[in-house]
Motif scaffolding. Structure first.
Motif, short mmCIF file in Angstrom:
data_model
loop_
_atom_site.label_atom_id
_atom_site.label_comp_id
_atom_site.label_asym_id
_atom_site.label_seq_id
_atom_site.Cartn_x
_atom_site.Cartn_y
_atom_site.Cartn_z
N ALA A 182 0.84 -1.20 0.00
CA ALA A 182 0.00 0.00 0.00
C ALA A 182 0.88 1.26 0.00
CB ALA A 182 -0.93 0.00 1.22
N GLU A 183 1.89 1.28 0.84
CA GLU A 183 2.77 2.46 0.92
C GLU A 183 3.47 2.70 -0.41
OE1 GLU A 183 2.53 4.55 3.06
OE2 GLU A 183 2.04 3.64 4.98
N ASN A 184 3.86 1.62 -1.04
CA ASN A 184 4.52 1.73 -2.32
C ASN A 184 3.64 2.45 -3.34
OD1 ASN A 184 6.43 1.25 -4.25
ND2 ASN A 184 6.76 -0.88 -3.62
N GLU A 208 6.45 16.31 0.36
CA GLU A 208 7.06 15.96 1.66
C GLU A 208 6.53 14.63 2.19
OE1 GLU A 208 6.28 19.36 4.18
OE2 GLU A 208 7.44 20.61 2.79
N HIS A 209 5.23 14.44 2.01
CA HIS A 209 4.69 13.18 2.52
C HIS A 209 5.11 11.99 1.65
CE1 HIS A 209 2.50 10.63 5.15
NE2 HIS A 209 1.61 10.26 4.24
N ALA A 210 5.40 12.25 0.38
CA ALA A 210 5.92 11.17 -0.48
C ALA A 210 7.26 10.69 0.07
CB ALA A 210 6.06 11.66 -1.92
N GLU A 212 8.27 10.99 3.20
CA GLU A 212 7.98 10.32 4.46
C GLU A 212 7.47 8.89 4.21
OE1 GLU A 212 6.46 12.43 8.40
OE2 GLU A 212 4.82 12.20 6.96
N THR A 213 6.63 8.76 3.18
CA THR A 213 6.05 7.47 2.83
C THR A 213 7.12 6.47 2.40
OG1 THR A 213 3.96 8.50 2.23
CG2 THR A 213 4.41 6.36 1.24
N LYS A 214 8.11 6.97 1.67
CA LYS A 214 9.23 6.12 1.26
C LYS A 214 9.94 5.60 2.51
CE LYS A 214 13.00 6.14 -2.12
NZ LYS A 214 14.24 5.99 -1.32
N GLY A 215 10.15 6.47 3.47
CA GLY A 215 10.76 6.06 4.74
C GLY A 215 9.92 5.01 5.45
N GLN A 216 8.60 5.16 5.34
CA GLN A 216 7.70 4.19 5.99
C GLN A 216 7.87 2.80 5.38
OE1 GLN A 216 3.88 6.01 5.36
NE2 GLN A 216 4.09 7.40 7.10
N TYR A 217 7.86 2.73 4.06
CA TYR A 217 7.95 1.36 3.53
C TYR A 217 9.34 0.78 3.67
CZ TYR A 217 9.22 2.46 -1.43
OH TYR A 217 9.82 2.86 -2.58
N ALA A 272 -7.44 5.95 5.34
CA ALA A 272 -7.34 4.51 5.09
C ALA A 272 -6.11 3.96 5.82
CB ALA A 272 -7.22 4.24 3.59
N GLU A 273 -5.02 4.71 5.77
CA GLU A 273 -3.79 4.28 6.43
C GLU A 273 -3.94 4.28 7.95
OE1 GLU A 273 0.03 5.36 4.14
OE2 GLU A 273 -1.28 7.11 4.02
N VAL A 274 -4.59 5.32 8.47
CA VAL A 274 -4.81 5.38 9.92
C VAL A 274 -5.56 4.13 10.38
CG1 VAL A 274 -6.06 6.60 11.76
CG2 VAL A 274 -4.70 7.91 10.10
N GLN A 302 2.31 9.71 11.76
CA GLN A 302 2.64 10.50 10.56
C GLN A 302 1.42 10.62 9.64
OE1 GLN A 302 5.99 8.22 9.03
NE2 GLN A 302 7.45 9.40 10.25
N GLU A 303 0.63 9.55 9.55
CA GLU A 303 -0.56 9.59 8.70
C GLU A 303 -1.60 10.55 9.29
OE1 GLU A 303 0.52 8.16 6.32
OE2 GLU A 303 1.25 6.13 6.70
N LYS A 304 -1.76 10.50 10.61
CA LYS A 304 -2.72 11.41 11.26
C LYS A 304 -2.33 12.86 11.06
CE LYS A 304 -4.57 8.47 14.97
NZ LYS A 304 -4.48 8.11 16.40
#
Ligand code: FE2
Ligand code: FE2
Length: 329
Positions: A182-184, A208-210, A212-217, A272-274, A302-304
């Motif tokens: 999903a993060e991908n 910026e959130h892109a 952050e999202t890369k860091g998440q996955y 959806a992520e939360v 981070q999603e919130k």
């Protein structure tokens, strides 16, 4: 009819189309799986969506408009159809997933009505603004109801899956894999959003959130490897729910409108992520995996935070759309 009245009518058509879509999706969710409490909740939301598009249609007709048969962007983007084709999921897990999707849909609708209410107020259309606020509070109620039943549904899914032979560790690996997929997909989408439109502040929020999202996955991938799993190539359920492709075909919308659509979509995705991480954290608790739980809760924060930033941009954008229309007149 003035250009502004016409625009408000177009927004009403969009909401009618979205509610019709939700009515059907929720009815199919109500029939799927085995968790009776979830099924009856989602069926009741379907009946509510029906009364919502009926109320919107009555108002639109009084204003001299008529509902269009075209599927609008929001309805297209929140595509529910692939869900019914979903395979390889336990019957109980399906109910939990439908709750996540419904949570995201309720969030999308809250954003949709926020935009409509603010646009209508700016246009001086108090009747539309008032209906938009009423429907928005109904969506907020759906959103809260889903949240309140989420943990119970996860526990039932977890118990059903372990009873049918999956080990707790195996389940956590599968759920982490799904989150990675999903993060991908969300990273790709956020990068796309960051390049569209005409508002640098919103575009950099997406960019910026892109990152952050890369860091998440990456963090989730490290976690999965430590758990002895490997990333799979299957497309995650949540990524399926958001059908991003048709956006390119979008016509008849100006750059302002496009920014608004992207904000609504982003708000739905973050929610959806939360919900996804809330479920994953609960599964980790059930599996006794404190380390994965703490990673998941950190990502959820981070999603919130992103959802809140996105929300704060919706009203100003809706107002701006109407003001620009007025100054062009
Ligand atoms: Fe994320
Ligand atoms: Fe996110």
């Amino acid at each position: 009819m003035t250009a502004i009245e016409n625009r408000i009518n177009t927004y009403l058509e969009d909401t009618i189309s979205a509610e019709r879509n939700f009515e059907h999706a929720l009815a199919s969710f109500g029939e799927a799986g085995e968790q009776g409490k979830v099924q009856s909740m989602l069926s009741s939301f379907s009946a509510k969506a029906k009364t919502q598009h009926e109320r919107l249609t009555q108002l639109l007709e009084r204003r001299g408009g008529s509902p269009s048969t075209a599927k609008t962007i929001l309805a297209q983007t929140l595509a529910f159809t692939p869900l019914s084709a979903q395979i390889g999921q336990g019957s109980s897990e399906k109910n939990t997933q439908h709750l996540m999707v419904t949570f995201a849909a309720a969030a999308a609708e809250m954003a949709m009505y926020e935009s409509l209410a603010v646009a209508a107020m700016t246009a001086g259309d108090t009747e539309v603004a008032s209906l938009a606020r009423t429907l928005q509070s109904e969506e907020q109620d759906d959103y809260n109801q889903v949240w309140s039943i989420l943990h119970e549904s996860v526990r039932e899914s977890f118990e059903a899956a372990t009873a049918s032979g999956s080990s707790p560790a195996e389940l956590i690996r599968t759920y982490v894999q799904d989150a990675i997929a999903a993060e991908n997909s969300f990273e790709t989408q956020l990068n796309g959003f960051s390049k569209e439109g005409n508002d640098p502040a919103i575009q950099s929020l997406f960019a910026e959130h892109a990152v952050e999202t890369k860091g998440q996955y990456e963090a989730l991938t490290t976690c999965l490897e430590a758990l002895g799993g490997s990333t799979s190539t299957f497309k995650s359920l949540l990524a399926h729910v958001f059908n991003f492709a048709p956006k390119i075909a979008q016509v008849g919308y100006d750059a302002e409108e496009r920014m608004t659509q992207n904000l609504m979509m982003a708000f739905a995705v973050e929610n959806a992520e939360v919900a996804m991480y809330e479920c994953l954290a609960e599964s980790c608790r059930l599996a006794g995996d404190a380390e994965t739980e703490s990673l998941v809760l950190r990502i959820q924060q981070q999603e919130k935070a992103t959802a809140e930033k996105v929300w704060s941009r919706i009203a100003p954008k809706a107002e701006q759309s109407i003001l620009e229309l007025r100054s062009a007149a």
